[in-house]
Each structure stands twice: as structure tokens, then as C-alpha cells.
Enzyme design. Sequence first.
Site, short mmCIF file in Angstrom:
data_model
loop_
_atom_site.label_atom_id
_atom_site.label_comp_id
_atom_site.label_asym_id
_atom_site.label_seq_id
_atom_site.Cartn_x
_atom_site.Cartn_y
_atom_site.Cartn_z
N LYS A 86 0.86 -1.19 0.00
CA LYS A 86 0.00 0.00 0.00
C LYS A 86 0.89 1.24 0.00
CE LYS A 86 -3.69 0.17 2.67
NZ LYS A 86 -4.41 0.12 3.96
O1 G3P Z 1 -7.52 0.98 5.33
C1 G3P Z 1 -7.72 2.35 5.65
C2 G3P Z 1 -8.62 2.44 6.78
O2 G3P Z 1 -8.07 1.62 7.79
C3 G3P Z 1 -8.93 3.78 7.36
O3 G3P Z 1 -10.02 3.51 8.17
O4 G3P Z 1 -11.60 3.79 9.99
O5 G3P Z 1 -9.27 4.69 10.21
O6 G3P Z 1 -10.92 5.78 8.68
P1 G3P Z 1 -10.47 4.52 9.33
#
Ligand code: G3P
Length: 225
Positions: A86
Amino acid sequence: MIYMLDTANLKQIERAFDLYPMAGVTTNPSIIAKEKTDFLSHLKEIRRIIGEDSLLHAQSLGRKAEDIVEEALYMQENVGGNFYVKIPVIPEGIKAMKMLNKKGVKITATAIFTAEQAHIASVSGAEFVAPYVNRLDNMGANGVQVVEHIVTLFKEHQLDTKVLAASFKNVQQVLHVALAGGHSVTVTAEIMDNLLKHPMTDWSVDQFVQDWENVYGEGKLVHQL
Ligand code: G3P
């Protein structure tokens, strides 16, 4: 649409892979840091649980293209299997994508907030792009609409890159990404459970069991009669 798990928690990964049709695991530095373990051995343990064929996405650290590339190659070599690096869509990240694409490394462009970022990542060699749906919604933008735009751009320009929608807070966001033609989603273990949860389903199952047991006896299954 395929489902992935957005966590580095080994128990959650084991349970979800046992129960559900999980295609892979995605992580980022914040997710790994929560586990407070050695980064590489933790990734190897995830690989052991999910097997060689499942997709494992791990993020390269570093802000310079050369560092991102070195990290990516190191992780790929040590973790193995169906590995995706990534890379955030900063300018040096785009440069790293072009370099890694030439070396045949599979790339997931991440931290995407606009369709144009996704488009540039795609033409730089990303196989997946990860728009952050809930973070967009939290800013008063429309995460699902960004996914829709990306799906349209890829169709219109005949690009093979797939959307891996990320950052979800609820089931409704996942449904609307699916309706918008998103190719894959990565969700928390809790959202994965919630995608199946319905009180009427549980009530119906209880009712079936009760009606059956009233006639055939408690705990009896057909093959035991
Ligand atoms: O994979 C990206 C993701 O983990 C971001 O998620 O919930 O931290 O916005 P969040």
C-alpha cells in the site's frame, strides 16, 4: 464484490477467515501499531493464518520514493504470498508506484480522497485504489459518490484497476459502495458481523429450533433421529 478485513488483530482474522468468505487482509501503520508487536513477525503470522493465496496489503513507510520502494521490496520478500504494497498517493508515492510497477510488485494506492488521485494512481500502475469512504463522509463530502466517480473513470478509460473501498463506519456505506460498482471493500471485524446481523433472522432461527424440538426432542438433529 470481494470482502477483506481491515485489521491486524490475529483473533479477529482467524475468526473471520473461519466463518466468512474473506479474500484478504488490509493493514496500515496505525492498525499494526495498535497490536504493539514486531511489525514483520506480525505480518508473517497474518500470512500463516490466511494462507499464501489470500491478499495481504501492508503499507510502506517513508516519504521518499526510494525509501518506499526499499520498504516494499523488503516486505514482499519477507512476507511472501499474494502480497500488495500500500502506498499513499503523495507525489513521491506516485513515483514509487511507477518504480515498483516496473519491478512487478503489486500495488494498492491508498489514502485516496478524490477520483483524480485514483486515476493518477491507476495510470501509474496501481492494481487497487483505496478511497476512504467514512473519512470523506466525516468531512461533509460524499464517500460513496467518490467511489462512483472512480468506478466510472475506470470504465470510461478501460483501466483494469479495482476499487478497494476502505474506512467504513456502518453497513449502509458498504451497501452503497456495492451498489455503486465498487470491486472490493475492506471492513472491521465488527462491520463484517453487522453485514449479516438481523434480529428477525435470529428470531426465525429460534422459532425453527423451538418448533422442531417440541416434536423431535431437545438438541436432536435430523441425522440423529
Ligand atoms: O484501510 C484504511 C482504513 O483503515 C482507514 O479507516 O476507519 O481509520 O478511517 P479509518
